[in-house]
Motif scaffolding. Sequence first.
Motif, PDB file in Angstrom:
ATOM      1  N   MET A 173       0.941  -1.098  -0.012  1.00 33.80           N
ATOM      2  CA  MET A 173      -0.033   0.066  -0.027  1.00 33.80           C
ATOM      3  C   MET A 173       0.979   1.258  -0.098  1.00 33.80           C
ATOM      4  SD  MET A 173      -3.163  -1.150   0.104  1.00 33.80           S
ATOM      5  CE  MET A 173      -2.542  -2.632  -0.852  1.00 33.80           C
ATOM      6  N   SER A 174       0.450   2.185  -0.805  1.00 32.75           N
ATOM      7  CA  SER A 174       1.215   3.494  -0.742  1.00 32.75           C
ATOM      8  C   SER A 174       0.854   4.482   0.477  1.00 32.75           C
ATOM      9  CB  SER A 174       1.076   4.253  -1.922  1.00 32.75           C
ATOM     10  OG  SER A 174       0.754   5.577  -2.065  1.00 32.75           O
ATOM     11  N   LEU A 175       1.908   4.963   1.015  1.00 28.87           N
ATOM     12  CA  LEU A 175       1.738   6.023   2.024  1.00 28.87           C
ATOM     13  C   LEU A 175       0.836   7.269   1.776  1.00 28.87           C
ATOM     14  CD1 LEU A 175       2.214   6.567   5.287  1.00 28.87           C
ATOM     15  CD2 LEU A 175       4.329   7.725   4.290  1.00 28.87           C
ATOM     16  N   THR A 176       1.170   7.797   0.575  1.00 25.38           N
ATOM     17  CA  THR A 176       0.699   9.048   0.277  1.00 25.38           C
ATOM     18  C   THR A 176      -0.670   8.726  -0.277  1.00 25.38           C
ATOM     19  OG1 THR A 176       2.766   9.059  -1.247  1.00 25.38           O
ATOM     20  CG2 THR A 176       0.802  10.948  -1.880  1.00 25.38           C
ATOM     21  N   LYS A 177      -1.125   7.696  -0.743  1.00 17.88           N
ATOM     22  CA  LYS A 177      -2.645   7.329  -0.965  1.00 17.88           C
ATOM     23  C   LYS A 177      -3.370   7.068   0.262  1.00 17.88           C
ATOM     24  CE  LYS A 177      -2.094   5.658  -5.789  1.00 17.88           C
ATOM     25  NZ  LYS A 177      -1.893   4.810  -6.736  1.00 17.88           N
ATOM     26  N   SER A 178      -2.511   6.500   1.191  1.00 18.21           N
ATOM     27  CA  SER A 178      -3.176   6.194   2.431  1.00 18.21           C
ATOM     28  C   SER A 178      -3.544   7.613   3.246  1.00 18.21           C
ATOM     29  CB  SER A 178      -2.286   5.556   3.663  1.00 18.21           C
ATOM     30  OG  SER A 178      -2.248   4.014   3.177  1.00 18.21           O
ATOM     31  N   ILE A 179      -2.530   8.405   3.187  1.00 17.23           N
ATOM     32  CA  ILE A 179      -2.935   9.979   3.659  1.00 17.23           C
ATOM     33  C   ILE A 179      -4.177  10.474   2.943  1.00 17.23           C
ATOM     34  CG2 ILE A 179      -1.813  12.270   3.899  1.00 17.23           C
ATOM     35  CD1 ILE A 179       0.872  10.588   4.274  1.00 17.23           C
ATOM     36  N   ARG A 180      -3.945  10.659   1.661  1.00 22.25           N
ATOM     37  CA  ARG A 180      -5.106  11.018   0.815  1.00 22.25           C
ATOM     38  C   ARG A 180      -6.457  10.283   1.228  1.00 22.25           C
ATOM     39  NH1 ARG A 180      -5.713  10.656  -5.664  1.00 22.25           N
ATOM     40  NH2 ARG A 180      -5.873   8.529  -4.843  1.00 22.25           N
ATOM     41  N   TYR A 181      -6.371   9.014   1.336  1.00 20.79           N
ATOM     42  CA  TYR A 181      -7.620   8.458   1.536  1.00 20.79           C
ATOM     43  C   TYR A 181      -8.325   8.677   2.863  1.00 20.79           C
ATOM     44  CZ  TYR A 181     -10.932   4.616   3.365  1.00 20.79           C
ATOM     45  OH  TYR A 181     -11.921   3.883   3.525  1.00 20.79           O
ATOM     46  N   ASN A 182      -7.216   8.734   3.988  1.00 22.06           N
ATOM     47  CA  ASN A 182      -7.761   9.207   5.408  1.00 22.06           C
ATOM     48  C   ASN A 182      -8.185  10.706   5.405  1.00 22.06           C
ATOM     49  OD1 ASN A 182      -7.413   6.682   6.907  1.00 22.06           O
ATOM     50  ND2 ASN A 182      -5.349   7.069   6.721  1.00 22.06           N
ATOM     51  N   PHE A 183      -7.543  11.590   4.687  1.00 17.40           N
ATOM     52  CA  PHE A 183      -7.996  13.013   4.657  1.00 17.40           C
ATOM     53  C   PHE A 183      -9.516  12.869   3.762  1.00 17.40           C
ATOM     54  CE2 PHE A 183      -8.666  16.774   1.870  1.00 17.40           C
ATOM     55  CZ  PHE A 183      -8.391  17.992   2.969  1.00 17.40           C
ATOM     56  N   MET A 184      -9.454  12.070   3.002  1.00 18.82           N
ATOM     57  CA  MET A 184     -10.896  12.324   2.269  1.00 18.82           C
ATOM     58  C   MET A 184     -11.938  11.704   3.213  1.00 18.82           C
ATOM     59  SD  MET A 184     -10.296  13.785  -0.201  1.00 18.82           S
ATOM     60  CE  MET A 184     -12.145  13.891  -1.228  1.00 18.82           C
ATOM     61  N   LYS A 185     -11.731  10.545   3.917  1.00 14.09           N
ATOM     62  CA  LYS A 185     -12.499  10.081   4.818  1.00 14.09           C
ATOM     63  C   LYS A 185     -13.019  10.891   5.934  1.00 14.09           C
ATOM     64  CE  LYS A 185     -11.144   6.581   7.589  1.00 14.09           C
ATOM     65  NZ  LYS A 185     -11.521   6.778   9.178  1.00 14.09           N
ATOM     66  N   ASP A 186     -12.036  11.683   6.653  1.00 15.37           N
ATOM     67  CA  ASP A 186     -12.223  12.406   7.874  1.00 15.37           C
ATOM     68  C   ASP A 186     -12.648  13.749   7.342  1.00 15.37           C
ATOM     69  OD1 ASP A 186     -11.638  10.143   9.239  1.00 15.37           O
ATOM     70  OD2 ASP A 186      -9.468  10.776   9.331  1.00 15.37           O
ATOM     71  N   ILE A 187     -12.152  14.439   6.429  1.00 13.89           N
ATOM     72  CA  ILE A 187     -12.371  15.751   6.021  1.00 13.89           C
ATOM     73  C   ILE A 187     -13.265  16.018   4.668  1.00 13.89           C
ATOM     74  CG2 ILE A 187     -11.357  18.042   5.756  1.00 13.89           C
ATOM     75  CD1 ILE A 187      -9.195  16.925   7.836  1.00 13.89           C
ATOM     76  N   GLY A 188     -12.556  15.366   3.555  1.00 17.36           N
ATOM     77  CA  GLY A 188     -13.049  15.533   2.412  1.00 17.36           C
ATOM     78  C   GLY A 188     -14.359  15.196   2.079  1.00 17.36           C
ATOM     79  N   ALA A 189     -14.810  13.957   2.332  1.00 14.16           N
ATOM     80  CA  ALA A 189     -16.014  13.364   2.153  1.00 14.16           C
ATOM     81  C   ALA A 189     -17.211  14.055   2.883  1.00 14.16           C
ATOM     82  CB  ALA A 189     -16.029  11.986   2.516  1.00 14.16           C
ATOM     83  N   PRO A 190     -16.909  14.325   4.290  1.00 14.53           N
ATOM     84  CA  PRO A 190     -18.076  15.101   5.029  1.00 14.53           C
ATOM     85  C   PRO A 190     -18.260  16.448   4.493  1.00 14.53           C
ATOM     86  CG  PRO A 190     -16.405  14.199   6.529  1.00 14.53           C
ATOM     87  CD  PRO A 190     -15.776  13.807   5.272  1.00 14.53           C
ATOM     88  N   ALA A 191     -16.968  17.232   4.086  1.00 13.17           N
ATOM     89  CA  ALA A 191     -17.238  18.475   3.323  1.00 13.17           C
ATOM     90  C   ALA A 191     -17.831  18.425   2.076  1.00 13.17           C
ATOM     91  CB  ALA A 191     -15.806  19.197   3.278  1.00 13.17           C
ATOM     92  N   VAL A 192     -17.429  17.647   1.169  1.00 18.96           N
ATOM     93  CA  VAL A 192     -17.844  17.657  -0.174  1.00 18.96           C
ATOM     94  C   VAL A 192     -19.455  17.179  -0.068  1.00 18.96           C
ATOM     95  CG1 VAL A 192     -17.808  16.334  -2.329  1.00 18.96           C
ATOM     96  CG2 VAL A 192     -15.708  16.786  -1.438  1.00 18.96           C
TER      97      VAL A 192
END
Lengths: 357, 437
Positions: B1-20
């Motif tokens: 698994m890629s660290l960058t993609k993990s960070i991006r996924y977690n960002f989208m999960k916690d912040i991005g998705a609720p915001a969007v």
Amino acid sequence: MTRREYLSKQKEMGRNLIGVFPAYYPKEILWAFNAVPAEIWDPPLEIAGANAHLQPYICSVAKLGLELILQGKGDILDGLLFPHTCDSIQNLASIVYDYLGLNKPCYFFYHPKAPYRNSSRTYYLEQLRSFVSRLEKDMGPLDGGELKHRVEQGHHLAAILREIYDLRSQGDFSASNAEFYRVIRQGEYLHPDDFIPLLEGFLGRSKGGDGKGSAVILSGILANPPEILGLLDDLGVRVANDDLLNCGRRLLMEPGRMEDPFEALTANYFAMPPCTTKDSPLDERVNDLLKKIEKSSTKGVIFYMVKFCEPELFDVPQMVAAVKTAGVATLIIDVDLNQGLSGQLTTRVEAFVEMIS
Amino acid sequence: MSLTKSIRYNFMKDIGAPAVMGFAKAGKKKRRRKPNPNFGPPLKCANRLKEIMTRHYFLSRYAEGARPVAWVTSGAPVELLRPFDFYTIYPENHGALCGAQRLGPELCSVAEEHGYNQDLCSYARIDIGHFLSGKTPVGKLPRPDILFASNNICQTVAYWYKVLAHQLKIPFLLFDTPYNFEEITENDITYMVSQLEEMIPILEEVSGKRFNNQRFEQIMLLARDSSFTWGEVLATMKTEPAPMTIFDAFIHLAPIVSLRGLPVALDYYQTLLDELRERIDRGIGAIKNERKRLMWDNIAIWYKVRDFSNLFAEHGMNFVTATYTNAWAETISNMDTDKPLESMARTYSLVVLNNNLNHRLGLMERLIKEYKVDGLVIHSAKSCKPYSVGQYDLKRLLMDRLGVPSVVIDADITDFRAYSEEQTRTRLEAFFEGMED
């Protein structure tokens, strides 16, 4: 002697007749019980009553099998065996067993689906034992020595068939396509005591003859109508090998040499060519077909489908692509069984043969 | 698994998705649909369901490379995958979504152009069409690391997933559930348990995670409770008038199919159940004039759900039960953390489609009696042979034994090229007339 006359004679000899739906089952066990498996692929019947039970989008193999039962043509049979081949045969088995109220036993045989693991082998072995226990309830105890004998006889039979197929593949077998499959398909109902001499005679007569000419391979379920084979004969094309479910795909390649007959039969099952109804991976099917092409210098593959046959239709695009990549021509035909050779079908086959000749 | 993609996924999960999703909600013009006089008030939970499923598909776009991804069939024992943190995508659910949005023929055609016969299952053709073209109404589906199927619903899923495995060159795990021609045997159970045991090292290798038994048991309990609650949701329709229709249930079953074993599914069904119980207490029916109660057999006709819902409501007829929706509740009582793998084998191999037709007849008789069903609508689905073969006999037997009238609709689950409006209307009119006799 017709198939019906032969089966009647077997019955008079005291053998049980078991009608068997496609495709994989341990026939050696039935032989050991002094039973004759009579396979039900394409009985020559008009479909009528079966339409009251099965939808229009169900294949004609399932429909004709049911029709045979509904028309009473299977009354001579002492029982029916339903291997677990596909969703349609699975539910057909349940219709027959649960709803038709037949006064004869129905047997079921579930074989494990790939990808194969250790559990699959163990399960298959136990399934064989369960099948024997079930048969013993109706046919009395199994003679272990007889089973061993029939397993060995099965190996002998397979060895003859392999030799015939090898010779044909190399162009050293002179029988016409029609004659070849007429003989091979008699294995769908002949007892091995009769089928082996028949094959030995066939081998002796046809070995070394001139079987050259353009070669094709048939892939699919079964070659019906048989006139398709005659048409290829007329066009000077030899069916050098096949990947047909009722023929080459059930050809035992490496017999199990174990002492225990159940273990030998288990090894046999897993040594058969790959098949979609056993969920063999596509790579295996593709490679098997490519090997057959290479071995027989085939110029074309005819994918001869039965309409609505889901297991087969899913594999076709990948197999066609691989065959084309290998520089071999392909033709896809889908038919309902027993519909005769139409003008359109003849024209398509003729055009294909012209292309590869 | 890629660290960058993990960070991006977690960002989208916690912040991005609720915001969007928050922006989308705020920006969306509230379009007031004219209320249909034949229906009671709509379910409030529908908005929450939409949020859950939208979030699931939205986040899936970022899962690839961040979490191991599995494509899973609706009847597969997904509980085994969850401890390894797989992001699970259900192509059947995606197919239903495409079907409901009338995209079935378009995606099926892509598969057909590549040689897949029009007679094949349309869920499979949609999925293969999506795989070949990238077209999907959900933006993007993540590429799987593993394929996980069970043939407890049909053999088709195995043929279909073999195609994907061949194309993607990834492992395919098949949970092979021997069909119950008669009764399930100890040999069958042993075989299924062994298969599950054999899968664990493969899942460890693909996910890079060790199997955690404690976590697995927690997931089993969550899945069991979710299915129980889903069963209670369905059971509310025993009430007269029923607080929801089976057409609602077709939509609301998405979490039990796609998110089984996750807390969100259980939370959702508890909320839905509370709402339905409140409706029962207040005497609110899904349709205003429930004169006749019906049962549905087979998968939904996804492109006709709304039309049928309106049509039957106009006639004062409400679908209150279905063999299809019941499938995710009927065997869950077998789930037992004391015998985790054995109980999973029983739970998943005893479902209606892996059982003989006598079992199905018995189930339908029970549902007809318990839900006080007056009539039966049978969808003969070209795509689904194990569901459809035997229906003609079931129709006859249910009429003989219980006097329940029925009608067969010839259609397909998503491919409306296999559906004739005229023929269906004619049959339904005759059925409506017969129901009034």
